[in-house]
Scaffold this active site. Structure first.
Site, PDB file in Angstrom:
ATOM      1  N   GLY A  18     -36.880  34.568 -45.963  1.00 35.18           N
ATOM      2  CA  GLY A  18     -37.059  33.214 -45.417  1.00 35.18           C
ATOM      3  C   GLY A  18     -38.369  32.605 -45.881  1.00 35.18           C
ATOM      4  CE  LYS A  19     -44.013  35.870 -43.716  1.00 33.57           C
ATOM      5  NZ  LYS A  19     -45.052  36.894 -43.903  1.00 33.57           N
ATOM      6  CG  ASP A  78     -49.958  38.626 -41.244  1.00 32.15           C
ATOM      7  OD1 ASP A  78     -49.031  39.402 -41.540  1.00 32.15           O
ATOM      8  OD2 ASP A  78     -50.475  38.608 -40.113  1.00 32.15           O
ATOM      9  CG  PHE A 161     -37.442  32.720 -41.493  1.00 33.36           C
ATOM     10  CD1 PHE A 161     -38.320  33.708 -41.059  1.00 33.36           C
ATOM     11  CD2 PHE A 161     -37.971  31.634 -42.187  1.00 33.36           C
ATOM     12  CE1 PHE A 161     -39.692  33.611 -41.318  1.00 33.36           C
ATOM     13  CE2 PHE A 161     -39.332  31.538 -42.453  1.00 33.36           C
ATOM     14  CZ  PHE A 161     -40.197  32.530 -42.003  1.00 33.36           C
ATOM     15  N   GLY A 162     -36.200  33.682 -38.366  1.00 27.94           N
ATOM     16  CA  GLY A 162     -37.025  34.232 -37.288  1.00 27.94           C
ATOM     17  C   GLY A 162     -36.934  33.461 -35.979  1.00 27.94           C
ATOM     18  CE1 TYR A 163     -39.477  36.118 -32.116  1.00 24.29           C
ATOM     19  CE2 TYR A 163     -41.000  36.100 -33.981  1.00 24.29           C
ATOM     20  CZ  TYR A 163     -40.372  36.778 -32.954  1.00 24.29           C
ATOM     21  OH  TYR A 163     -40.614  38.109 -32.756  1.00 24.29           O
ATOM     22  CG  ASP A 164     -37.922  28.453 -37.972  1.00 28.52           C
ATOM     23  OD1 ASP A 164     -39.021  28.003 -37.607  1.00 28.52           O
ATOM     24  OD2 ASP A 164     -37.708  28.842 -39.131  1.00 28.52           O
ATOM     25  CE  LYS A 184     -40.261  26.780 -40.820  1.00 28.94           C
ATOM     26  NZ  LYS A 184     -39.681  28.126 -40.913  1.00 28.94           N
TER      27      LYS A 184
HETATM   28  P1  ITT Z   1     -44.035  40.216 -45.125  1.00 29.44           P
HETATM   29  O1  ITT Z   1     -45.138  40.959 -44.405  1.00 29.44           O
HETATM   30  O2  ITT Z   1     -43.313  41.085 -46.122  1.00 29.44           O
HETATM   31  O3  ITT Z   1     -44.480  38.928 -45.704  1.00 29.44           O
HETATM   32  P2  ITT Z   1     -42.963  39.889 -42.453  1.00 29.44           P
HETATM   33  O4  ITT Z   1     -41.743  39.194 -41.914  1.00 29.44           O
HETATM   34  O5  ITT Z   1     -43.199  41.304 -41.991  1.00 29.44           O
HETATM   35  O6  ITT Z   1     -42.892  39.822 -44.066  1.00 29.44           O
HETATM   36  P3  ITT Z   1     -45.322  38.976 -41.046  1.00 29.44           P
HETATM   37  O7  ITT Z   1     -45.843  40.335 -40.751  1.00 29.44           O
HETATM   38  O8  ITT Z   1     -46.275  37.913 -41.503  1.00 29.44           O
HETATM   39  O9  ITT Z   1     -44.214  39.005 -42.190  1.00 29.44           O
HETATM   40  O10 ITT Z   1     -44.532  38.478 -39.778  1.00 29.44           O
HETATM   41  C1  ITT Z   1     -44.228  37.154 -39.629  1.00 29.44           C
HETATM   42  C2  ITT Z   1     -43.171  36.997 -38.540  1.00 29.44           C
HETATM   43  O11 ITT Z   1     -43.492  35.834 -37.757  1.00 29.44           O
HETATM   44  C3  ITT Z   1     -41.817  36.722 -39.151  1.00 29.44           C
HETATM   45  O12 ITT Z   1     -41.122  37.927 -39.397  1.00 29.44           O
HETATM   46  C4  ITT Z   1     -41.184  35.863 -38.073  1.00 29.44           C
HETATM   47  O13 ITT Z   1     -40.718  36.651 -37.031  1.00 29.44           O
HETATM   48  C5  ITT Z   1     -42.361  35.055 -37.539  1.00 29.44           C
HETATM   49  N1  ITT Z   1     -42.509  33.790 -38.282  1.00 29.44           N
HETATM   50  C6  ITT Z   1     -43.523  33.453 -39.131  1.00 29.44           C
HETATM   51  N2  ITT Z   1     -43.315  32.260 -39.680  1.00 29.44           N
HETATM   52  C7  ITT Z   1     -42.153  31.807 -39.177  1.00 29.44           C
HETATM   53  C8  ITT Z   1     -41.400  30.651 -39.363  1.00 29.44           C
HETATM   54  O14 ITT Z   1     -41.774  29.719 -40.234  1.00 29.44           O
HETATM   55  N3  ITT Z   1     -40.250  30.521 -38.698  1.00 29.44           N
HETATM   56  C9  ITT Z   1     -39.842  31.473 -37.853  1.00 29.44           C
HETATM   57  N4  ITT Z   1     -40.466  32.615 -37.613  1.00 29.44           N
HETATM   58  C10 ITT Z   1     -41.632  32.794 -38.270  1.00 29.44           C
END
Ligand code: ITT
Length: 205
Positions: A18-19, A78, A161-164, A184
């Site tokens: 997603g990132k 991060d 993705f994630g908490y969006d 976004k």
């Molecule tokens: P990398 O370390 O490999 O980059 P990760 O997912 O483990 O991937 P992080 O440790 O930075 O990365 O955790 C970030 C988490 O925060 C991510 O997995 C999501 O749960 C949340 N998050 C961050 N940015 C977000 C976004 O734009 N939308 C939704 N959730 C987000």
């Protein structure tokens, strides 16, 4: 024969699809070849044992930079969600909250449940992002970005993705999962941090 200059490589130290999708769009017009660490053949686990987003972003970027055998610039992200009512949880543990492999439908439902009965004005939250850059000469730079919002009452939207789906933006009347990638990126924590780093990159190309 005319010589074509090879584009410099920009390696993004993330395993989060997603990132990566968002990052590729934000940096699309940058005259560099953007590759994930995996595409560089690097798949090393990085222990994110820093106490802050900044420390973890630097840890990730440096670990990948050290593993690269070519001259490249490495970026790492991060990020996480801070919920005020939960004393800024899950924060730097956002990816690991309830276990790294737990589906976000479950994580999101759990956070909504923990805010059961909490009124709108106390549901304030923010996404935070720190981007760390390690340049070919070893110099390191970081940039921060934040977007303020509130935790919704249920998941809404399927983008992002994630908490969006539970991150509600009162000014827009939508969650960040109801925005297109471009919408976004325009306002997000990641968009803000990455555009600062992009300026640094442009200076050096
Ligand atoms: P990398 O370390 O490999 O980059 P990760 O997912 O483990 O991937 P992080 O440790 O930075 O990365 O955790 C970030 C988490 O925060 C991510 O997995 C999501 O749960 C949340 N998050 C961050 N940015 C977000 C976004 O734009 N939308 C939704 N959730 C987000």
């Amino acid at each position: 024969m005319k010589e074509t200059k090879r584009k410099e490589k920009l390696v993004f130290a993330t395993g989060n699809a997603g990132k990566l999708r968002e990052i590729r769009k934000i940096l699309a017009d940058l005259d560099m070849e953007i590759l994930s660490a995996k595409e560089m053949g690097i798949e090393i686990p990085v222990e994110e044992n820093g106490a802050t987003f900044e420390e973890n972003a630097i840890l990730k970027a440096k670990a990948i930079a050290e593993a690269c055998t070519e001259t490249v610039t490495v970026l790492a992200d991060d990020s996480g969600l801070e919920i005020d009512y939960l004393h800024k949880e899950p924060g730097i543990y956002s990816a690991r909250y309830m276990g790294e492999d737990t589906p976000y439908s479950i994580k999101n439902a759990n956070l909504v449940e923990r805010l059961n009965g909490v009124p709108d004005e106390e549901r304030t939250a923010r996404f935070v992002c720190v981007i760390a850059a390690v340049f070919p000469d070893g110099e390191t730079k970081t940039a921060h970005g934040v977007i303020e919002g509130r935790i919704g009452y249920e998941e809404k939207g399927t983008n992002g993705f994630g908490y969006d789906p539970i991150f509600y933006l009162p000014a827009l009347g939508r969650t960040s999962a109801e925005l297109s990638d471009d919408e976004k990126n325009e306002i997000s924590h990641r968009g803000k941090a990455l555009r600062q780093i992009k300026k640094e990159l442009e200076k050096r190309i």
